[in-house]
Design a protein around this motif. Sequence first.
Motif, PDB file in Angstrom:
ATOM      1  N   UNK A 129       0.849  -1.190   0.000  1.00 23.81           N
ATOM      2  CA  UNK A 129       0.000   0.000   0.000  1.00 23.81           C
ATOM      3  C   UNK A 129       0.881   1.236   0.000  1.00 23.81           C
ATOM      4  N   UNK A 130       0.616   2.144  -0.914  1.00 28.58           N
ATOM      5  CA  UNK A 130       1.395   3.386  -1.006  1.00 28.58           C
ATOM      6  C   UNK A 130       0.716   4.460  -0.171  1.00 28.58           C
ATOM      7  N   UNK A 131       1.456   4.965   0.813  1.00 28.97           N
ATOM      8  CA  UNK A 131       0.909   5.920   1.767  1.00 28.97           C
ATOM      9  C   UNK A 131       1.935   7.017   2.051  1.00 28.97           C
ATOM     10  N   UNK A 132       1.473   8.164   2.563  1.00 26.66           N
ATOM     11  CA  UNK A 132       2.448   9.162   3.005  1.00 26.66           C
ATOM     12  C   UNK A 132       3.117   8.678   4.295  1.00 26.66           C
ATOM     13  N   UNK A 133       4.438   8.642   4.304  1.00 27.81           N
ATOM     14  CA  UNK A 133       5.191   8.237   5.484  1.00 27.81           C
ATOM     15  C   UNK A 133       6.066   9.403   5.933  1.00 27.81           C
ATOM     16  N   UNK A 144      11.448   7.890   5.794  1.00 29.11           N
ATOM     17  CA  UNK A 144      10.913   6.535   5.977  1.00 29.11           C
ATOM     18  C   UNK A 144      10.457   6.058   4.602  1.00 29.11           C
ATOM     19  N   UNK A 145      11.116   5.007   4.113  1.00 31.54           N
ATOM     20  CA  UNK A 145      10.825   4.512   2.770  1.00 31.54           C
ATOM     21  C   UNK A 145       9.722   3.458   2.768  1.00 31.54           C
ATOM     22  N   UNK A 146       9.651   2.655   3.839  1.00 29.05           N
ATOM     23  CA  UNK A 146       8.639   1.613   3.900  1.00 29.05           C
ATOM     24  C   UNK A 146       8.483   1.089   5.313  1.00 29.05           C
ATOM     25  N   UNK A 148       3.698  -1.011   3.819  1.00 27.47           N
ATOM     26  CA  UNK A 148       3.509   0.371   3.378  1.00 27.47           C
ATOM     27  C   UNK A 148       4.769   0.818   2.659  1.00 27.47           C
ATOM     28  N   UNK A 149       4.583   1.475   1.516  1.00 32.82           N
ATOM     29  CA  UNK A 149       5.687   2.073   0.769  1.00 32.82           C
ATOM     30  C   UNK A 149       5.400   3.556   0.654  1.00 32.82           C
ATOM     31  N   UNK A 150       6.424   4.369   0.868  1.00 29.47           N
ATOM     32  CA  UNK A 150       6.279   5.819   0.777  1.00 29.47           C
ATOM     33  C   UNK A 150       5.721   6.194  -0.596  1.00 29.47           C
ATOM     34  N   UNK A 151       4.664   6.987  -0.591  1.00 30.86           N
ATOM     35  CA  UNK A 151       3.992   7.364  -1.835  1.00 30.86           C
ATOM     36  C   UNK A 151       4.886   8.191  -2.763  1.00 30.86           C
ATOM     37  N   UNK A 202      14.425   1.683  -6.711  1.00 26.32           N
ATOM     38  CA  UNK A 202      14.253   2.015  -5.302  1.00 26.32           C
ATOM     39  C   UNK A 202      13.002   1.334  -4.733  1.00 26.32           C
ATOM     40  N   UNK A 203      11.923   1.336  -5.500  1.00 27.77           N
ATOM     41  CA  UNK A 203      10.673   0.700  -5.090  1.00 27.77           C
ATOM     42  C   UNK A 203      10.896  -0.795  -4.845  1.00 27.77           C
TER      43      UNK A 203
END
Length: 143
Positions: free
Chosen positions: A40-44, A48-50, A59-62, A70-71
């Motif tokens: 799930x891509x969310x604002x972190x 914080x990358x994930x 969670x992965x940084x949006x 990088x992803x």
Amino acid sequence: MGFKLGKNRGFEATSGEIKTKMRFGKQAGDIGSVPGTPVIRVPLEENVMGEANMDGTIYVNENITPGSYEDRQVINHEMRHATDMKIGKLAYSDDSITYNGEVFPRVTIDGKDMIIVDGVAKEAGDTGFPWEKEANNKGNGDI
């Protein structure tokens, strides 16, 4: 009622593209998805990358480009944590982190989430924690 496995069909090709029963990436509905583990891509928080979560999600940084190198690195790293959680090697709560049966207390110092390791408080996210070292060393980080 019985359960039957489907027939082994092997590979299927459509318009020169090989398809299988397992679906990854765009076929699974999201770039960089992992079967059985929702990404799930969310604002972190900044830097914080994930995050791997106890509920089995990642969670992965949006701000990370889906499908980028990088992803893939972030998903691979967090998947290692998710796997450790699923097999009981790693767990966390608001009060502690448990890794290989050892409990590391969590405290808040000056508004920062800190984890006590060998009597020293280190900020959460530090790459020196044993669980981070292991996740960073598996597979040389190559994808």
